[in-house]
Design a protein around this motif. Structure first.
Motif, PDB file in Angstrom:
ATOM      1  N   MET B   1       0.831  -1.201   0.000  1.00 39.60           N
ATOM      2  CA  MET B   1       0.000   0.000   0.000  1.00 39.60           C
ATOM      3  C   MET B   1       0.864   1.249   0.000  1.00 39.60           C
ATOM      4  O   MET B   1       0.656   2.164  -0.790  1.00 39.60           O
ATOM      5  CB  MET B   1      -0.925  -0.012   1.223  1.00 39.60           C
ATOM      6  CG  MET B   1      -2.047   0.994   1.094  1.00 39.60           C
ATOM      7  SD  MET B   1      -3.349   0.706   2.314  1.00 39.60           S
ATOM      8  CE  MET B   1      -2.494   0.970   3.840  1.00 39.60           C
ATOM      9  N   GLY B   2       1.882   1.238   0.887  1.00 36.88           N
ATOM     10  CA  GLY B   2       2.791   2.378   0.917  1.00 36.88           C
ATOM     11  C   GLY B   2       3.498   2.548  -0.406  1.00 36.88           C
ATOM     12  O   GLY B   2       3.740   3.655  -0.855  1.00 36.88           O
ATOM     13  N   GLU B   3       3.780   1.436  -1.038  1.00 40.75           N
ATOM     14  CA  GLU B   3       4.488   1.485  -2.313  1.00 40.75           C
ATOM     15  C   GLU B   3       3.598   2.083  -3.411  1.00 40.75           C
ATOM     16  O   GLU B   3       4.037   2.890  -4.214  1.00 40.75           O
ATOM     17  CB  GLU B   3       4.939   0.097  -2.703  1.00 40.75           C
ATOM     18  CG  GLU B   3       6.100   0.113  -3.646  1.00 40.75           C
ATOM     19  CD  GLU B   3       6.996  -1.088  -3.435  1.00 40.75           C
ATOM     20  OE1 GLU B   3       7.470  -1.613  -4.431  1.00 40.75           O
ATOM     21  OE2 GLU B   3       7.169  -1.492  -2.272  1.00 40.75           O
ATOM     22  N   ASP B   4       2.329   1.668  -3.398  1.00 42.70           N
ATOM     23  CA  ASP B   4       1.385   2.246  -4.355  1.00 42.70           C
ATOM     24  C   ASP B   4       1.327   3.752  -4.181  1.00 42.70           C
ATOM     25  O   ASP B   4       1.310   4.504  -5.146  1.00 42.70           O
ATOM     26  CB  ASP B   4      -0.025   1.687  -4.129  1.00 42.70           C
ATOM     27  CG  ASP B   4      -0.127   0.258  -4.629  1.00 42.70           C
ATOM     28  OD1 ASP B   4       0.828  -0.180  -5.296  1.00 42.70           O
ATOM     29  OD2 ASP B   4      -1.140  -0.390  -4.338  1.00 42.70           O
ATOM     30  N   TYR B   5       1.293   4.137  -2.922  1.00 41.01           N
ATOM     31  CA  TYR B   5       1.210   5.567  -2.618  1.00 41.01           C
ATOM     32  C   TYR B   5       2.429   6.298  -3.169  1.00 41.01           C
ATOM     33  O   TYR B   5       2.311   7.332  -3.818  1.00 41.01           O
ATOM     34  CB  TYR B   5       1.107   5.778  -1.110  1.00 41.01           C
ATOM     35  CG  TYR B   5       1.279   7.217  -0.718  1.00 41.01           C
ATOM     36  CD1 TYR B   5       0.232   8.115  -0.862  1.00 41.01           C
ATOM     37  CD2 TYR B   5       2.510   7.679  -0.247  1.00 41.01           C
ATOM     38  CE1 TYR B   5       0.388   9.443  -0.531  1.00 41.01           C
ATOM     39  CE2 TYR B   5       2.677   9.002   0.079  1.00 41.01           C
ATOM     40  CZ  TYR B   5       1.617   9.881  -0.061  1.00 41.01           C
ATOM     41  OH  TYR B   5       1.792  11.197   0.245  1.00 41.01           O
ATOM     42  N   ALA B  41      -3.663  12.410  -0.036  1.00 43.68           N
ATOM     43  CA  ALA B  41      -3.609  11.046  -0.555  1.00 43.68           C
ATOM     44  C   ALA B  41      -3.124  10.100   0.543  1.00 43.68           C
ATOM     45  O   ALA B  41      -3.657   9.004   0.729  1.00 43.68           O
ATOM     46  CB  ALA B  41      -2.687  10.974  -1.769  1.00 43.68           C
ATOM     47  N   TRP B  42      -2.129  10.574   1.283  1.00 44.18           N
ATOM     48  CA  TRP B  42      -1.604   9.732   2.366  1.00 44.18           C
ATOM     49  C   TRP B  42      -2.663   9.485   3.430  1.00 44.18           C
ATOM     50  O   TRP B  42      -2.800   8.379   3.953  1.00 44.18           O
ATOM     51  CB  TRP B  42      -0.361  10.375   2.981  1.00 44.18           C
ATOM     52  CG  TRP B  42       0.213   9.509   4.039  1.00 44.18           C
ATOM     53  CD1 TRP B  42       0.206   9.725   5.378  1.00 44.18           C
ATOM     54  CD2 TRP B  42       0.855   8.243   3.833  1.00 44.18           C
ATOM     55  NE1 TRP B  42       0.787   8.670   6.029  1.00 44.18           N
ATOM     56  CE2 TRP B  42       1.195   7.752   5.099  1.00 44.18           C
ATOM     57  CE3 TRP B  42       1.157   7.488   2.714  1.00 44.18           C
ATOM     58  CZ2 TRP B  42       1.834   6.539   5.269  1.00 44.18           C
ATOM     59  CZ3 TRP B  42       1.796   6.273   2.881  1.00 44.18           C
ATOM     60  CH2 TRP B  42       2.133   5.809   4.140  1.00 44.18           C
ATOM     61  N   ARG B  46      -3.953   5.921   4.723  1.00 43.09           N
ATOM     62  CA  ARG B  46      -3.969   5.546   6.142  1.00 43.09           C
ATOM     63  C   ARG B  46      -5.370   5.190   6.613  1.00 43.09           C
ATOM     64  O   ARG B  46      -5.541   4.325   7.467  1.00 43.09           O
ATOM     65  CB  ARG B  46      -3.426   6.698   7.001  1.00 43.09           C
ATOM     66  CG  ARG B  46      -1.958   6.985   6.787  1.00 43.09           C
ATOM     67  CD  ARG B  46      -1.081   5.868   7.258  1.00 43.09           C
ATOM     68  NE  ARG B  46      -1.144   5.676   8.708  1.00 43.09           N
ATOM     69  CZ  ARG B  46      -0.431   4.785   9.371  1.00 43.09           C
ATOM     70  NH1 ARG B  46       0.392   3.999   8.721  1.00 43.09           N
ATOM     71  NH2 ARG B  46      -0.521   4.682  10.674  1.00 43.09           N
ATOM     72  N   GLY B  47      -6.353   5.924   6.107  1.00 46.85           N
ATOM     73  CA  GLY B  47      -7.731   5.684   6.518  1.00 46.85           C
ATOM     74  C   GLY B  47      -8.383   4.545   5.749  1.00 46.85           C
ATOM     75  O   GLY B  47      -9.575   4.308   5.852  1.00 46.85           O
ATOM     76  N   ARG B  48      -7.590   3.858   4.960  1.00 43.21           N
ATOM     77  CA  ARG B  48      -8.065   2.753   4.121  1.00 43.21           C
ATOM     78  C   ARG B  48      -9.212   3.174   3.221  1.00 43.21           C
ATOM     79  O   ARG B  48     -10.156   2.424   2.982  1.00 43.21           O
ATOM     80  CB  ARG B  48      -8.486   1.546   4.980  1.00 43.21           C
ATOM     81  CG  ARG B  48      -7.352   1.067   5.853  1.00 43.21           C
ATOM     82  CD  ARG B  48      -7.641  -0.226   6.564  1.00 43.21           C
ATOM     83  NE  ARG B  48      -6.634  -0.491   7.582  1.00 43.21           N
ATOM     84  CZ  ARG B  48      -5.393  -0.877   7.312  1.00 43.21           C
ATOM     85  NH1 ARG B  48      -5.014  -1.057   6.074  1.00 43.21           N
ATOM     86  NH2 ARG B  48      -4.532  -1.072   8.288  1.00 43.21           N
ATOM     87  N   GLN B  49      -9.137   4.404   2.756  1.00 44.58           N
ATOM     88  CA  GLN B  49     -10.184   4.906   1.862  1.00 44.58           C
ATOM     89  C   GLN B  49      -9.661   5.081   0.436  1.00 44.58           C
ATOM     90  O   GLN B  49     -10.369   5.556  -0.432  1.00 44.58           O
ATOM     91  CB  GLN B  49     -10.691   6.274   2.360  1.00 44.58           C
ATOM     92  CG  GLN B  49     -11.338   6.207   3.724  1.00 44.58           C
ATOM     93  CD  GLN B  49     -11.502   7.591   4.297  1.00 44.58           C
ATOM     94  OE1 GLN B  49     -10.627   8.441   4.191  1.00 44.58           O
ATOM     95  NE2 GLN B  49     -12.631   7.830   4.916  1.00 44.58           N
TER      96      GLN B  49
END
Lengths: 128, 165
Positions: B1-5, B41-42, B46-49
Motif C-alpha cells: 500500500m505504501g508502495e502504491d502511494y 492522498a496519504w 492511512r484511513g483505508r479509503q
C-alpha cells in the motif's frame, strides 16, 4: 514577440489542429519548465518546517542500512496521519521546534529532502 | 500500500504542479498545493479509503485545485507572473519559457471554468470526471470546452493578424 509559431493561420482563421498544436507546444514547454524547476525542498512547507542545507551527494543512498529508533518511527507515524507539525508535536509531548529538528535529523539520516519522503521510506518497509 | 502511494505521488506530483500552473498558479503555489494533495492522498491511504477513489488522476487534480483556490480566496491576490525566475537550465530556456508563457497567457483570457476544462483536457481527464470536479453537468463541460476553444482560436487569429500587419 519575434518567435516563430507552429500554429500559423490561413485566411485569418485558426483551425482545431492549429489550436491543438499551440496547446501541445505550450504544455510541453511548461512541462520541461516544471521538471527543471521543481524543488523538492519546497515540499517541506506543508509541514511548516524549514529545509535543511541542500545535500550535495546522496550520502545515505544505501538507506537500507539506516535504522530508525522507535521514537523516530512514532514521530513519522504521527506525521503520516496528515496532521500539522504543531499537532503532531503536542500528541508526542514535544515542542514543535524539537519535532522539526528531529524530523530534519531523520531526513538527513535517510538522505531524503522532505518528511513525506521519510514517511514513504518507513511505509515501504512497513515500519509504520 | 505504501508502495502504491509512493508510486502515485512520484508519478502525479509534477503533472499536478503543471496542471495548477495552467490555471495561473505560480510555481511555488502550485508546488504547495501539489504537496497538499500528496498529504491528502496519504490520509486516504492511512484511513483505508484509497480504494474508494474511482479515478486517482482526476482526484489528485481536484484536491490540488480546491486547495489552490482556497488560498487565492484567503489572500485575495493572484500571482502576476507565474514563471517569474529561477535558474536558467540551459540553451533553449528562453524559448521554452516563452512558449509556456504564451500558453498560460492565452488560458488566462478564459473564464476560470473554461480554463479548468482545458487544463483537465490537457491531462486527458474524462468529461464525466471533469464535470464532477467542477460540479457541473457533462453537457456544461462540453459547452465550456467549445466556448474555450472558440475564444482561444479567436485570440490566436487576432494575434497572428497583428503580427502580420
Amino acid at each position: 514577440m519575434t518567435r516563430a509559431h507552429p500554429y500559423a493561420v490561413s485566411d485569418g482563421q485558426v483551425n482545431d489542429d492549429a489550436l491543438d498544436a499551440f496547446l501541445a507546444a505550450g504544455d510541453a514547454a511548461l512541462s520541461s519548465f516544471v521538471r527543471s524547476h521543481t524543488d523538492p525542498d519546497r515540499a517541506l512547507a506543508g509541514f511548516g518546517t524549514t529545509a535543511g542545507p541542500p545535500r550535495t551527494t546522496p550520502a545515505a543512498a544505501s538507506t537500507d542500512e539506516v535504522e530508525l529508533s522507535a521514537d523516530d518511527l512514532r514521530l513519522l507515524a504521527q506525521i503520516a496521519t496528515g496532521v500539522t507539525a504543531d499537532i503532531a508535536a503536542r500528541r508526542l509531548r514535544l515542542s514543535a521546534r524539537t519535532l522539526r529538528r528531529r524530523l530534519r535529523v531523520i531526513c538527513a539520516r535517510l538522505g531524503v529532502n522532505t518528511p513525506i519522503e521519510a514517511v514513504v521510506w518507513a511505509a515501504r518497509r512497513q515500519l509504520i | 500500500m505504501g508502495e502504491d502511494y509512493a508510486d502515485f505521488v512520484n508519478e502525479q506530483y509534477v503533472p499536478v504542479v503543471r496542471f495548477l500552473m495552467r490555471m495561473g498558479a505560480s510555481l511555488a503555489d502550485a508546488e504547495d498545493s501539489a504537496q497538499h494533495m500528496a498529504l491528502q492522498a496519504w490520509r486516504k491511504v492511512r484511513g483505508r479509503q484509497w480504494d474508494q477513489i474511482a479515478n486517482p488522476k482526476a482526484w489528485a487534480r481536484t484536491v490540488a485545485l480546491n486547495h489552490y483556490r482556497g488560498r487565492c480566496r484567503d489572500r485575495r491576490e493572484y500571482p502576476t507572473d507565474m514563471i517569474a525566475d529561477g535558474p536558467a537550465p540551459g540553451p533553449g530556456h528562453d524559448e521554452l519559457v516563452g512558449q509556456a508563457h504564451d500558453l498560460v497567457a492565452v488560458l488566462r483570457l478564459l473564464d476560470p471554468r473554461c480554463r479548468a476544462v482545458i487544463a483537465f483536457d490537457l491531462d486527458d481527464v474524462a468529461g464525466a470526471d471533469i464535470a464532477a470536479a467542477l460540479d457541473v453537468s457533462p453537457q456544461q463541460v462540453r459547452d465550456l470546452r467549445a466556448k474555450a476553444r472558440r475564444e482561444m482560436k479567436k485570440h490566436l487569429a487576432e494575434r497572428e493578424g497583428i503580427r502580420r500587419d
